[in-house]
Motif scaffolding. Structure first.
Motif, short mmCIF file in Angstrom:
data_model
loop_
_atom_site.label_atom_id
_atom_site.label_comp_id
_atom_site.label_asym_id
_atom_site.label_seq_id
_atom_site.Cartn_x
_atom_site.Cartn_y
_atom_site.Cartn_z
N VAL A 135 1.15 -1.33 -0.19
CA VAL A 135 -0.43 0.21 0.15
C VAL A 135 0.69 1.52 0.53
CG1 VAL A 135 -1.81 1.44 1.32
CG2 VAL A 135 -1.68 -1.10 1.14
N ALA A 136 2.26 0.99 1.35
CA ALA A 136 2.74 2.47 0.75
C ALA A 136 3.25 2.35 -0.16
CB ALA A 136 3.62 2.13 2.32
N THR A 137 4.43 1.72 -0.99
CA THR A 137 4.27 2.05 -2.43
C THR A 137 3.78 2.32 -2.89
OG1 THR A 137 6.69 -0.24 -2.11
CG2 THR A 137 5.98 0.57 -4.03
N GLU A 138 2.57 1.73 -3.34
CA GLU A 138 1.49 2.39 -4.70
C GLU A 138 1.34 3.34 -4.14
OE1 GLU A 138 0.26 0.57 -7.06
OE2 GLU A 138 1.37 -0.53 -7.12
N ALA A 139 0.93 4.19 -3.10
CA ALA A 139 0.76 5.32 -2.20
C ALA A 139 1.94 6.62 -2.96
CB ALA A 139 -0.01 6.28 -0.83
N GLY A 140 3.13 5.72 -2.60
CA GLY A 140 4.21 6.41 -3.12
C GLY A 140 4.40 6.94 -4.41
N ASN A 141 4.90 5.32 -4.80
CA ASN A 141 4.78 5.84 -6.98
C ASN A 141 3.61 6.91 -7.29
OD1 ASN A 141 6.99 3.67 -7.00
ND2 ASN A 141 5.15 2.39 -7.31
N ALA A 142 2.45 6.76 -7.00
CA ALA A 142 1.49 7.67 -7.19
C ALA A 142 1.96 8.67 -7.27
CB ALA A 142 -0.14 7.34 -7.02
N LEU A 143 2.43 9.45 -6.17
CA LEU A 143 2.41 11.03 -5.45
C LEU A 143 3.94 11.23 -6.34
CD1 LEU A 143 1.77 11.05 -2.40
CD2 LEU A 143 0.27 12.07 -3.43
N VAL A 144 5.19 10.54 -6.47
CA VAL A 144 6.37 10.68 -7.24
C VAL A 144 5.84 11.07 -8.62
CG1 VAL A 144 8.48 10.27 -7.89
CG2 VAL A 144 7.74 9.51 -5.44
N ALA A 145 4.85 9.37 -9.40
CA ALA A 145 4.72 10.27 -10.71
C ALA A 145 3.97 11.45 -10.90
CB ALA A 145 4.46 9.34 -11.07
N ARG A 146 3.53 11.91 -9.50
CA ARG A 146 2.44 13.11 -9.91
C ARG A 146 3.60 14.49 -9.96
NH1 ARG A 146 1.07 17.51 -10.71
NH2 ARG A 146 -1.46 18.53 -10.52
N ALA A 147 4.20 14.31 -9.28
CA ALA A 147 5.25 15.45 -9.02
C ALA A 147 6.25 15.29 -10.16
CB ALA A 147 6.89 15.05 -7.78
N PHE A 148 6.27 15.05 -10.48
CA PHE A 148 6.85 14.65 -12.54
C PHE A 148 6.08 14.66 -13.46
CE2 PHE A 148 10.58 12.88 -9.89
CZ PHE A 148 11.68 13.50 -9.73
N ALA A 149 4.93 15.15 -13.51
CA ALA A 149 4.06 14.56 -14.29
C ALA A 149 4.16 16.60 -14.88
CB ALA A 149 2.52 15.21 -13.86
N ARG A 150 4.43 17.22 -14.62
CA ARG A 150 4.69 18.74 -14.88
C ARG A 150 5.90 19.15 -14.99
NH1 ARG A 150 -2.05 21.19 -13.77
NH2 ARG A 150 -2.73 19.34 -15.32
N ASP A 151 6.89 18.95 -14.46
CA ASP A 151 7.49 19.58 -13.30
C ASP A 151 8.77 18.29 -13.73
OD1 ASP A 151 9.74 20.16 -12.53
OD2 ASP A 151 8.88 21.49 -10.69
N PRO A 152 9.83 19.10 -14.86
CA PRO A 152 11.16 17.91 -15.02
C PRO A 152 11.57 17.66 -13.82
CG PRO A 152 11.24 19.69 -15.56
CD PRO A 152 9.85 19.72 -15.57
N GLU A 153 12.16 18.54 -13.30
CA GLU A 153 12.78 18.71 -11.56
C GLU A 153 12.06 18.03 -10.46
OE1 GLU A 153 16.12 18.74 -10.93
OE2 GLU A 153 15.67 18.64 -13.57
N GLY A 154 10.47 17.39 -10.41
CA GLY A 154 9.19 17.05 -9.44
C GLY A 154 9.56 18.37 -8.61
N ASP A 155 7.82 18.59 -8.53
CA ASP A 155 6.96 19.30 -8.28
C ASP A 155 7.57 18.63 -6.60
OD1 ASP A 155 5.37 20.58 -5.96
OD2 ASP A 155 3.71 20.48 -8.20
#
Length: 219
Positions: A176-196
């Motif tokens: 569960v923690a990994t799924e949540a973490g993966n989703a949030l990190v992916a979202r951080a990079f969705a529009r920002d190449p350095e990660g929001d």
């Protein structure tokens, strides 16, 4: 190291491969194919990737690609597996090097490592762990031997390095923690190449908070 590989490209005995590389030259060739696929995926996404593109970028014949991979989906799956293994190995190595004794610090290391790979590892951003479309595979995915997910590798790190009991409950919590973490990190990079940084920091808070609640409920 916690995760071992017989070569830089893929773990030995992987049924993703039609032929296992047994010489340094063939291992380097396989690594080159995956490196080529990663570069193309960064440019156009995995949906448009073709085996012909991989062959051309790698400077190899199409027959060389098919010597190792039955289709383009197998190439993408192999690249995803390599990314997962590299990520887990780097997290484990960082935990050992830093002499970490608190699993909370391991969460930070895992997130920092994943963020670093999003920024620098070719093909990493486009890979969705465990979310590869196999609709056009000639061989059903069920025919491929079970491969350890990122959550399973993280669980192994916690069990081996911190002496936690390897239970189904722990495995589920890390999943569960990994799924949540993966989703949030992916979202951080969705529009920002350095990660929001806002999403990255919220990822730390969400994952650590969830695992703290799980630990407290079982204390």
């Amino acid at each position: 190291m916690l995760v071992t590989e017989v070569n830089e490209a893929l773990p030995g005995g992987s049924s993703l491969l039609r032929n296992e590389p047994v010489q340094a030259r063939s291992s380097a060739r396989l690594t080159g194919l995956l490196d080529a696929a990663a570069a193309i995926i960064d440019e156009i996404g995995f949906e448009r990737l073709t085996t012909a593109m991989v062959a051309e970028r790698a400077g190899a014949s199409i027959g060389t690609v098919y010597r190792y991979f039955p289709d383009r989906i197998a190439v993408v799956e192999a690249l995803a597996l390599r990314c997962i293994r590299r990520l887990a190995e780097r997290v484990d190595a960082a935990v050992v090097e830093a002499g970490i004794t608190d699993w909370h610090d391991t969460v930070d290391i895992a997130i920092d490592t994943q963020v670093a790979m999003y920024r620098a590892e070719p093909g990493f951003r486009a890979i969705r762990f465990g979310d590869v479309d196999t609709s056009d595979r000639s061989t059903p995915s069920d025919d491929v031997e079970p491969r350890r997910t990122l959550a399973e590798l993280y669980t192994a790190v916690l069990v081996e390095r911190f002496g936690l009991e390897a239970t189904d409950e722990l495995a589920f919590a890390i999943d569960v923690a990994t799924e949540a973490g993966n989703a949030l990190v992916a979202r951080a990079f969705a529009r920002d190449p350095e990660g929001d940084p806002r999403f990255i920091e919220e990822c730390r808070s969400v994952v650590t908070g969830y695992l703290d609640r799980v630990a407290a409920s079982r204390a």
